[in-house]
Design a protein around this motif. Structure first.
Motif, PDB file in Angstrom:
ATOM      1  N   HIS A  59       3.703   5.641 -13.238  1.00  0.00           N
ATOM      2  CA  HIS A  59       5.037   5.592 -13.099  1.00  0.00           C
ATOM      3  C   HIS A  59       5.506   4.330 -13.488  1.00  0.00           C
ATOM      4  N   GLY A  60       4.483   3.574 -13.284  1.00  0.00           N
ATOM      5  CA  GLY A  60       5.592   2.025 -14.153  1.00  0.00           C
ATOM      6  C   GLY A  60       4.892   0.788 -12.964  1.00  0.00           C
ATOM      7  N   ILE A  61       4.387   1.323 -12.071  1.00  0.00           N
ATOM      8  CA  ILE A  61       4.126   0.313 -10.413  1.00  0.00           C
ATOM      9  C   ILE A  61       2.289   0.285 -10.420  1.00  0.00           C
ATOM     10  N   GLY A  62       2.016  -1.077 -11.289  1.00  0.00           N
ATOM     11  CA  GLY A  62       1.074  -2.019 -11.153  1.00  0.00           C
ATOM     12  C   GLY A  62       0.808  -3.103 -10.445  1.00  0.00           C
ATOM     13  N   ARG A  63      -0.257  -2.588  -9.466  1.00  0.00           N
ATOM     14  CA  ARG A  63      -0.712  -4.076  -8.508  1.00  0.00           C
ATOM     15  C   ARG A  63      -2.240  -4.784  -8.553  1.00  0.00           C
ATOM     16  N   ALA A  64      -2.349  -5.751  -7.731  1.00  0.00           N
ATOM     17  CA  ALA A  64      -3.068  -6.712  -8.215  1.00  0.00           C
ATOM     18  C   ALA A  64      -3.200  -6.413  -6.452  1.00  0.00           C
ATOM     19  N   PHE A  65      -4.996  -6.960  -5.942  1.00  0.00           N
ATOM     20  CA  PHE A  65      -4.826  -6.655  -4.652  1.00  0.00           C
ATOM     21  C   PHE A  65      -5.665  -8.629  -3.772  1.00  0.00           C
ATOM     22  N   GLN A  66      -5.002  -8.171  -2.817  1.00  0.00           N
ATOM     23  CA  GLN A  66      -5.281  -9.304  -1.624  1.00  0.00           C
ATOM     24  C   GLN A  66      -6.927  -9.679  -1.891  1.00  0.00           C
ATOM     25  N   THR A 107       9.575  -7.100 -13.215  1.00  0.00           N
ATOM     26  CA  THR A 107      10.079  -7.170 -11.563  1.00  0.00           C
ATOM     27  C   THR A 107       8.712  -7.752 -11.465  1.00  0.00           C
ATOM     28  N   VAL A 108       8.527  -9.017 -10.962  1.00  0.00           N
ATOM     29  CA  VAL A 108       7.688  -8.761 -10.151  1.00  0.00           C
ATOM     30  C   VAL A 108       7.893  -8.962  -8.192  1.00  0.00           C
ATOM     31  N   VAL A 109       6.887  -8.752  -7.629  1.00  0.00           N
ATOM     32  CA  VAL A 109       6.452  -9.150  -6.075  1.00  0.00           C
ATOM     33  C   VAL A 109       6.177  -9.661  -6.273  1.00  0.00           C
ATOM     34  N   PHE A 110       5.341 -10.915  -5.324  1.00  0.00           N
ATOM     35  CA  PHE A 110       4.349 -11.466  -4.904  1.00  0.00           C
ATOM     36  C   PHE A 110       4.193 -12.261  -3.421  1.00  0.00           C
ATOM     37  N   ILE A 111       3.189 -11.931  -2.794  1.00  0.00           N
ATOM     38  CA  ILE A 111       3.141 -12.262  -1.070  1.00  0.00           C
ATOM     39  C   ILE A 111       2.250 -13.340  -1.280  1.00  0.00           C
ATOM     40  N   GLU A 112       2.837 -14.667  -0.401  1.00  0.00           N
ATOM     41  CA  GLU A 112       2.192 -15.921  -0.739  1.00  0.00           C
ATOM     42  C   GLU A 112       2.046 -16.198   1.376  1.00  0.00           C
ATOM     43  N   HIS A 113       1.390 -17.105   1.526  1.00  0.00           N
ATOM     44  CA  HIS A 113       1.745 -17.851   2.015  1.00  0.00           C
ATOM     45  C   HIS A 113       1.490 -19.356   2.345  1.00  0.00           C
ATOM     46  N   ASP A 114       2.197 -19.700   1.645  1.00  0.00           N
ATOM     47  CA  ASP A 114       2.139 -21.091   1.676  1.00  0.00           C
ATOM     48  C   ASP A 114       3.499 -21.583   0.842  1.00  0.00           C
ATOM     49  N   MET A 115       4.121 -21.957   2.189  1.00  0.00           N
ATOM     50  CA  MET A 115       6.080 -22.411   1.720  1.00  0.00           C
ATOM     51  C   MET A 115       6.123 -23.297   0.427  1.00  0.00           C
ATOM     52  N   ASP A 116       5.367 -24.223   0.864  1.00  0.00           N
ATOM     53  CA  ASP A 116       5.807 -25.141  -0.847  1.00  0.00           C
ATOM     54  C   ASP A 116       6.021 -24.136  -1.696  1.00  0.00           C
ATOM     55  N   ILE A 117       4.806 -23.844  -1.796  1.00  0.00           N
ATOM     56  CA  ILE A 117       5.340 -22.514  -3.237  1.00  0.00           C
ATOM     57  C   ILE A 117       6.028 -21.615  -3.632  1.00  0.00           C
ATOM     58  N   VAL A 162       7.180  -2.792 -12.911  1.00  0.00           N
ATOM     59  CA  VAL A 162       7.305  -3.045 -11.504  1.00  0.00           C
ATOM     60  C   VAL A 162       5.469  -3.992 -11.019  1.00  0.00           C
ATOM     61  N   LEU A 163       5.453  -5.194 -10.936  1.00  0.00           N
ATOM     62  CA  LEU A 163       4.225  -5.761 -10.999  1.00  0.00           C
ATOM     63  C   LEU A 163       3.724  -6.617  -9.051  1.00  0.00           C
ATOM     64  N   LEU A 164       3.540  -5.642  -8.275  1.00  0.00           N
ATOM     65  CA  LEU A 164       2.883  -6.354  -7.245  1.00  0.00           C
ATOM     66  C   LEU A 164       1.782  -7.247  -6.903  1.00  0.00           C
ATOM     67  N   LEU A 165       2.319  -8.112  -6.542  1.00  0.00           N
ATOM     68  CA  LEU A 165       0.014  -9.338  -6.353  1.00  0.00           C
ATOM     69  C   LEU A 165       0.542  -9.488  -4.524  1.00  0.00           C
ATOM     70  N   ASP A 166      -0.311  -9.755  -4.540  1.00  0.00           N
ATOM     71  CA  ASP A 166      -0.607  -9.212  -3.079  1.00  0.00           C
ATOM     72  C   ASP A 166      -1.484 -10.564  -2.833  1.00  0.00           C
ATOM     73  N   ASN A 192       0.548  -1.233  -0.044  1.00  0.00           N
ATOM     74  CA  ASN A 192      -0.326   0.261  -0.072  1.00  0.00           C
ATOM     75  C   ASN A 192       0.896   1.529   0.047  1.00  0.00           C
ATOM     76  N   LEU A 193       2.033   1.007   0.403  1.00  0.00           N
ATOM     77  CA  LEU A 193       3.345   2.560   0.852  1.00  0.00           C
ATOM     78  C   LEU A 193       3.722   2.548  -0.428  1.00  0.00           C
ATOM     79  N   ILE A 194       3.776   1.846  -1.458  1.00  0.00           N
ATOM     80  CA  ILE A 194       4.283   1.190  -2.232  1.00  0.00           C
ATOM     81  C   ILE A 194       3.771   2.265  -3.321  1.00  0.00           C
ATOM     82  N   THR A 195       2.355   1.614  -3.546  1.00  0.00           N
ATOM     83  CA  THR A 195       1.401   2.105  -4.636  1.00  0.00           C
ATOM     84  C   THR A 195       0.784   3.361  -4.515  1.00  0.00           C
ATOM     85  N   GLY A 196       0.952   3.743  -3.159  1.00  0.00           N
ATOM     86  CA  GLY A 196       0.126   4.880  -2.353  1.00  0.00           C
ATOM     87  C   GLY A 196      -0.888   5.191  -2.173  1.00  0.00           C
ATOM     88  N   ALA A 197      -1.265   4.226  -1.686  1.00  0.00           N
ATOM     89  CA  ALA A 197      -2.624   3.872  -1.246  1.00  0.00           C
ATOM     90  C   ALA A 197      -2.629   4.249   0.309  1.00  0.00           C
TER      91      ALA A 197
END
Ligand SMILES: Nc1ncnc2c1ncn2[C@@H]1O[C@H](COP(=O)(O)OP(=O)(O)OP(=O)(O)O)[C@@H](O)[C@H]1O
Ligand SMILES: [Mg+2]
Lengths: 339, 252
Positions: free
Chosen positions: B76-83, B196-206, B164-168, B45-50
């Protein structure tokens, strides 16, 4: 909630470019045809009552359709949209009475006044969330209404603008001639609807739909939500104001009721009657409300009670406006045939 | 290059992001992990201005974006998808894509032309193909399955051609099989688009299988960063995070 999901929405998008031009041409043809039919109406039915009815439909229809640009397309429920109807009536009436300019000049000047007023009020209101937006627009409506009441030397106070509105002929049009007034009102209605339909079908129209659906997401794909809301607020005000000008010409005056909150209420009622998911819903709602108003007032003194029951029927019984109902019914029937 | 410098944000007494400094190299794929409430979404949320940071810098190719509005940052080129999939329920898949491209081309306020604009078609088409949504183009977003809504949310970010793509949590609320399909898709997109892709993930195996780089957040602070192997062996991580959920797995 996209309008005309049955035949206009998704499929039409598959082949954009050539199609896009035909759609615009088709709209021009429909608008011209509608105008010709309306203009020829007096030759078939020469009843003054009918012509008066159409003129009133033009005034209220422009107002209600413009309100639907806010409510149905953008999700901005304004309780004060009627202030621009009143502003149009008073602005035009005063301009004609006090300055002696020609009708077209007064009309354009009235739109200019509306533009500036809507820009200032909109800039304050569109940042606010739902209910706050609704009530602050209502507050501005009350402010304008009480200004009209208390500035007696200019507006005539609760007596309204009296003594008639002068209307020197222009471009061969004489608005003191009832037929000329009728045809001019029809022209304003058709042009206004055409322009509003163009707005609804433009890229900006889809920006509005995105804001209505999910304003936060819209801002994350680069849309300046505040600016888009302000733009449509001002555009809608211009059409509402045009409705007010027609009304002022029709009654040859302007009265404080034109700027009272009940006008806004009627606008919302019309949209509930006709439905906000089709472009023409508010037009249908306008015709319904005016017929209701005329018949009910003639038949009973409990005019408010009857209207209240009708509102309840639409709000609780159908849970949608008449046009929404028709479109849904049509889509269902088509689906059943398809199977 | 996305550089985060001493980024901080507090809510009342809670330090949701606490002096975070991180670099994301161009074309990298990074997983952000951490327990519930660790501040992962807040970081996005900080990176994307929310949200507006209390302090710190967000440098994208040297330009500081901290405190700018979401539309500016997107441009500026930072896109995101939401939780929770954030879409336009009443628009069809295709309309959504066309309207997004329209916005990206600065034509969102065009009044005199008809939607859709011909010049937006190819990019919209491309994004639908990439995410496998082309066959559902005429479905309204509200009628899509949960998984397709998540894909549409990602498509909505991707169609803007972000750097940069941020995937929550792209796999939030999915069953095991669907998770893997989604994460394969994310990896495929990363490989194809070279962004550049940054994603949040809970599943450790993944996370351990898919992500070349991992960032571990805990109470708003960076606990560790590095390759999967290093993270798996990191004492602090095992203690704070894996220890609670994956103790058996980590011990093996
Ligand atoms: N807008 C806000 N206002 C107040 N507190 C907030 C806000 N957003 C987040 N927080 C708090 O900040 C902390 C971090 O929340 P955040 O949503 O970033 O966690 P997360 O790591 O994404 O968790 P999850 O795995 O559950 O999604 C939490 O304590 C949360 O309650
Ligand atoms: Mg989160």
């Amino acid at each position: 909630m996209t309008e005309l999901p049955a035949d206009q929405g998704a499929q039409a998008l598959d082949v954009p470019q050539p199609h896009v031009k035909t759609r615009r041409n088709r709209d021009v043809l429909i608008a011209l045809a509608a105008f010709v039919v309306l203009a020829l109406l007096p030759m078939v039915f020469s009843s003054k009552f009918l012509l008066d009815f159409v003129i009133r439909c033009a005034a209220y229809g422009l107002f209600a359709t413009s309100l639907n640009l806010l409510i149905g397309y953008t999700g901005l429920t304004s309780f004060g949209h009627g202030m621009f109807f009143g502003l149009g009536a008073y602005g035009f009436g005063l301009m004609m009475q006090k300055t002696g300019v020609s009708v077209p000049v007064a009309f354009v000047a009235t739109l200019a006044i509306t533009f500036v007023t809507a820009l200032v009020i909109g800039a304050i209101c569109v940042r606010l969330k739902e209910i706050y937006f609704a009530f602050v627009t209502l507050a501005f409506q009350m402010l304008i209404h009480s200004t009209i009441l208390s500035w007696v030397s200019l507006t005539g106070g609760d007596q309204g603008l009296r003594g008639g509105i002068p209307r020197p002929p222009f471009w061969g049009i004489d608005l003191s001639n009832h037929l000329h007034l009728y045809v001019t009102s029809c022209a304003l209605l058709v042009i206004g609807l055409f322009l509003m339909h163009q707005i609804a079908q433009s890229p900006f129209g889809y920006t509005l739909r995105m804001i209505r659906d999910n304003a936060t997401r819209a801002s994350f794909i680069g849309i300046d939500v505040w600016r888009a809301k302000l733009t449509i607020f001002v555009l809608a005000a211009l059409f509402a104001s045009t409705g007010g000008v027609i009304m002022a010409l029709f009654v040859s005056g302007a009265y404080p009721e034109f700027a009272y909150w009940t006008i806004s209420g009627e606008g919302i009622f019309i949209n509930m009657l006709g439905g906000v998911t089709t472009f023409l819903g508010p037009m249908v709602g306008t015709v319904l409300l005016l017929i209701l108003n005329d018949t009910v007032t003639r038949l009973t003194e409990y005019h408010g009670l009857v209207l209240g029951i009708v509102i309840l029927f639409f709000a609780i019984g159908l849970r949608k406006g008449l046009m929404d109902f028709v479109i849904e019914w049509y889509a269902q029937r088509r689906d059943r045939r398809g199977k | 290059m996305l550089e985060i410098r001493s980024l901080s944000k507090s809510f009342g007494g809670v330090k949701a992001t606490d002096n975070v400094t991180l670099d994301f190299a161009d074309g990298s794929l990074t997983a952000v992990i951490g327990p519930n409430g660790a501040g992962k979404s807040t970081f996005f949320n900080l990176i994307t201005g929310a949200l507006t940071p209390d302090a710190g810098q967000i440098l994208l190719n040297g330009v500081d974006l901290a405190g700018r509005t979401p539309p500016e940052i997107v441009r500026h080129g930072i896109g995101r998808a939401f939780q929770v999939a954030s879409i336009f329920p009443s628009l069809t898949v295709q309309e959504t894509m066309l309207a997004a491209v329209c916005a990206d081309q600065r034509k969102a306020s065009v009044l005199h032309r008809r939607f859709p604009l011909a010049e937006t078609r190819d990019r919209a088409e491309h994004a639908m193909e990439l995410l496998g949504l082309a066959s559902k183009r005429n479905r309204t977003a509200a009628t899509l399955s949960h998984g397709d809504q998540k894909l549409l949310d990602i498509a909505l970010a991707l169609v803007l051609d972000p750097k940069v793509l941020l995937l929550d949590e792209p796999t939030a609320g999915m069953g095991t099989e669907e998770r893997w399909r989604m994460i394969d898709k994310v990896r495929e997109l990363w490989e194809k688009q070279k962004i550049t892709v940054v994603f949040i993930e809970h599943d450790m195996d993944i996370v351990f299988k898919i992500a070349p780089e991992i960032v571990v957040l805990c109470y708003g602070r960076i606990l560790a960063t590095g390759a999967p192997d290093a993270i798996r062996r990191n004492e602090a991580v095992i203690e704070a995070y894996l220890g609670t959920e994956h103790h058996a797995g980590a011990a093996v």
